[in-house]
Design a protein around this motif. Sequence first.
Motif, PDB file in Angstrom:
ATOM      1  N   GLN A  65       1.342  -0.899  -0.135  1.00  0.00           N
ATOM      2  CA  GLN A  65       0.589  -0.336   0.127  1.00  0.00           C
ATOM      3  C   GLN A  65       0.521   1.806   0.370  1.00  0.00           C
ATOM      4  O   GLN A  65       0.254   2.581  -0.530  1.00  0.00           O
ATOM      5  CB  GLN A  65      -1.036   0.209   1.596  1.00  0.00           C
ATOM      6  N   PRO A  70     -12.109   4.535  -1.392  1.00  0.00           N
ATOM      7  CA  PRO A  70     -12.264   2.859  -0.423  1.00  0.00           C
ATOM      8  C   PRO A  70     -11.812   3.500   1.635  1.00  0.00           C
ATOM      9  O   PRO A  70     -12.038   2.701   2.062  1.00  0.00           O
ATOM     10  CB  PRO A  70     -11.504   2.150  -0.604  1.00  0.00           C
ATOM     11  N   TYR A  71     -11.072   4.170   1.561  1.00  0.00           N
ATOM     12  CA  TYR A  71     -10.639   4.603   3.027  1.00  0.00           C
ATOM     13  C   TYR A  71     -11.802   5.219   3.561  1.00  0.00           C
ATOM     14  O   TYR A  71     -12.098   4.847   5.081  1.00  0.00           O
ATOM     15  CB  TYR A  71      -9.634   5.968   3.091  1.00  0.00           C
ATOM     16  N   THR A 123     -15.487   4.266   2.948  1.00  0.00           N
ATOM     17  CA  THR A 123     -15.853   2.990   2.514  1.00  0.00           C
ATOM     18  C   THR A 123     -16.356   2.701   4.019  1.00  0.00           C
ATOM     19  O   THR A 123     -14.962   1.518   4.366  1.00  0.00           O
ATOM     20  CB  THR A 123     -15.922   2.346   1.574  1.00  0.00           C
ATOM     21  N   PRO A 154     -16.213  -1.201   6.533  1.00  0.00           N
ATOM     22  CA  PRO A 154     -15.785  -2.006   6.433  1.00  0.00           C
ATOM     23  C   PRO A 154     -15.893  -3.355   6.112  1.00  0.00           C
ATOM     24  O   PRO A 154     -15.639  -4.090   5.168  1.00  0.00           O
ATOM     25  CB  PRO A 154     -14.765  -1.891   7.470  1.00  0.00           C
ATOM     26  N   ILE A 173     -16.763  -2.674   1.963  1.00  0.00           N
ATOM     27  CA  ILE A 173     -16.040  -3.692   1.622  1.00  0.00           C
ATOM     28  C   ILE A 173     -15.812  -4.999   1.566  1.00  0.00           C
ATOM     29  O   ILE A 173     -14.504  -5.845   0.588  1.00  0.00           O
ATOM     30  CB  ILE A 173     -14.383  -3.276   2.232  1.00  0.00           C
ATOM     31  N   THR A 174     -15.529  -5.801   3.311  1.00  0.00           N
ATOM     32  CA  THR A 174     -15.562  -7.407   3.250  1.00  0.00           C
ATOM     33  C   THR A 174     -16.097  -8.364   1.867  1.00  0.00           C
ATOM     34  O   THR A 174     -16.625  -9.126   1.807  1.00  0.00           O
ATOM     35  CB  THR A 174     -15.462  -7.345   4.461  1.00  0.00           C
ATOM     36  N   ILE A 232      -7.570  -6.292   1.255  1.00  0.00           N
ATOM     37  CA  ILE A 232      -7.959  -5.578   1.893  1.00  0.00           C
ATOM     38  C   ILE A 232      -7.845  -4.787   2.042  1.00  0.00           C
ATOM     39  O   ILE A 232      -8.241  -3.694   1.589  1.00  0.00           O
ATOM     40  CB  ILE A 232      -9.423  -6.599   2.185  1.00  0.00           C
ATOM     41  N   TRP A 278      -6.213  -2.132  -0.920  1.00  0.00           N
ATOM     42  CA  TRP A 278      -6.997  -1.740  -1.875  1.00  0.00           C
ATOM     43  C   TRP A 278      -8.133  -0.608  -0.834  1.00  0.00           C
ATOM     44  O   TRP A 278      -7.903   0.465  -1.117  1.00  0.00           O
ATOM     45  CB  TRP A 278      -8.616  -2.397  -2.038  1.00  0.00           C
ATOM     46  N   LYS A 279      -7.899  -0.792   0.716  1.00  0.00           N
ATOM     47  CA  LYS A 279      -8.130   0.148   1.489  1.00  0.00           C
ATOM     48  C   LYS A 279      -7.678   0.768   1.575  1.00  0.00           C
ATOM     49  O   LYS A 279      -7.830   2.583   1.137  1.00  0.00           O
ATOM     50  CB  LYS A 279      -9.148  -0.879   3.114  1.00  0.00           C
ATOM     51  N   TRP A 280      -6.136   1.476   1.716  1.00  0.00           N
ATOM     52  CA  TRP A 280      -5.212   1.857   2.467  1.00  0.00           C
ATOM     53  C   TRP A 280      -4.545   2.863   1.523  1.00  0.00           C
ATOM     54  O   TRP A 280      -3.946   3.595   1.787  1.00  0.00           O
ATOM     55  CB  TRP A 280      -4.574   1.232   3.921  1.00  0.00           C
ATOM     56  N   GLU A 304     -12.022  -6.964   9.110  1.00  0.00           N
ATOM     57  CA  GLU A 304     -11.877  -7.706   8.106  1.00  0.00           C
ATOM     58  C   GLU A 304     -12.572  -8.929   8.475  1.00  0.00           C
ATOM     59  O   GLU A 304     -13.265  -9.512   7.467  1.00  0.00           O
ATOM     60  CB  GLU A 304     -10.555  -7.247   7.464  1.00  0.00           C
TER      61      GLU A 304
END
Length: 265
Positions: free
Chosen positions: A40, A69-70, A72, A74, A77-78, A130, A133-135, A198
């Motif tokens: 990341q 993504p940040y 959104t 969690p 996302i999961t 995951i 993608w998020k961070w 997650e």
Amino acid sequence: GIREMRWVGFLNYKTIFFDWKFWRSIGNTIIMMLIGGIPQHVIGIFFAYILNLGLVRFKDFFKGVLFVPYITSPVAITILFGVLYGTRYGFLNYALSWLEKIGIIPYILPIELPVEWLKEWKTWTSLSAIAVWKWTGWNAILYLAGLKAIPENLYEAARIDGASWWQVFFRITLPLLMPVIYFATSMTLIFGMQSFDEAQVMIGFDGMPGNLYYGLTTAIYIYGLAFRWGQFGTASAMSYILCMIILLLSMVHRALFGERGEKVE
């Protein structure tokens, strides 16, 4: 949490010392933090560098896309990644089965289908993806702010001296970006050691015992002990140990950066 409290001294810490599942959860958490943390930052610096070059149109749009993504949920996302990782109807296994039909698998990718993405060591990589993608976007925005703070006259002087873009990046950009890298990686270390959402949604509180507890993170184990099995004393002691581990890793992290992590005037 129902009966009257009683003093047990260091009994809880003694219990933790011989609890192999706790140490397994610590190992899982550190491994997933490293697997998910390094990409990341590498990808985030790359995106920030591209956006800072001035060659990309609609910068504000792309910055918003990176940051989505940040913010959104969690859980959402999961659940989305759960659709990707499904063993029978997951998108990844569907794509791999299509590659198998056209002859790419097993000759180029010698894997057995369907892939169980949440089994054994693949659990680490699946959950870490995951976090990446998020961070990644959040880190990219931090690095972009750091790049904006670097004086332009340094780049102009380097170009006049005939420096290549490779030399400019590694001799000017990266050293001056070190304080931001130190801050961003510190946040990754702290949040990564507290990973919960997650793994909880994807794996559950028990960490899948049949999967040798590959998905059991320390935060999930602490939560399970306290609010599922009612062992509040042991869970509290584990929380203190986790805090000390994060503090120790932060000190090692600071020592590795040294003066490079200090603010550049």
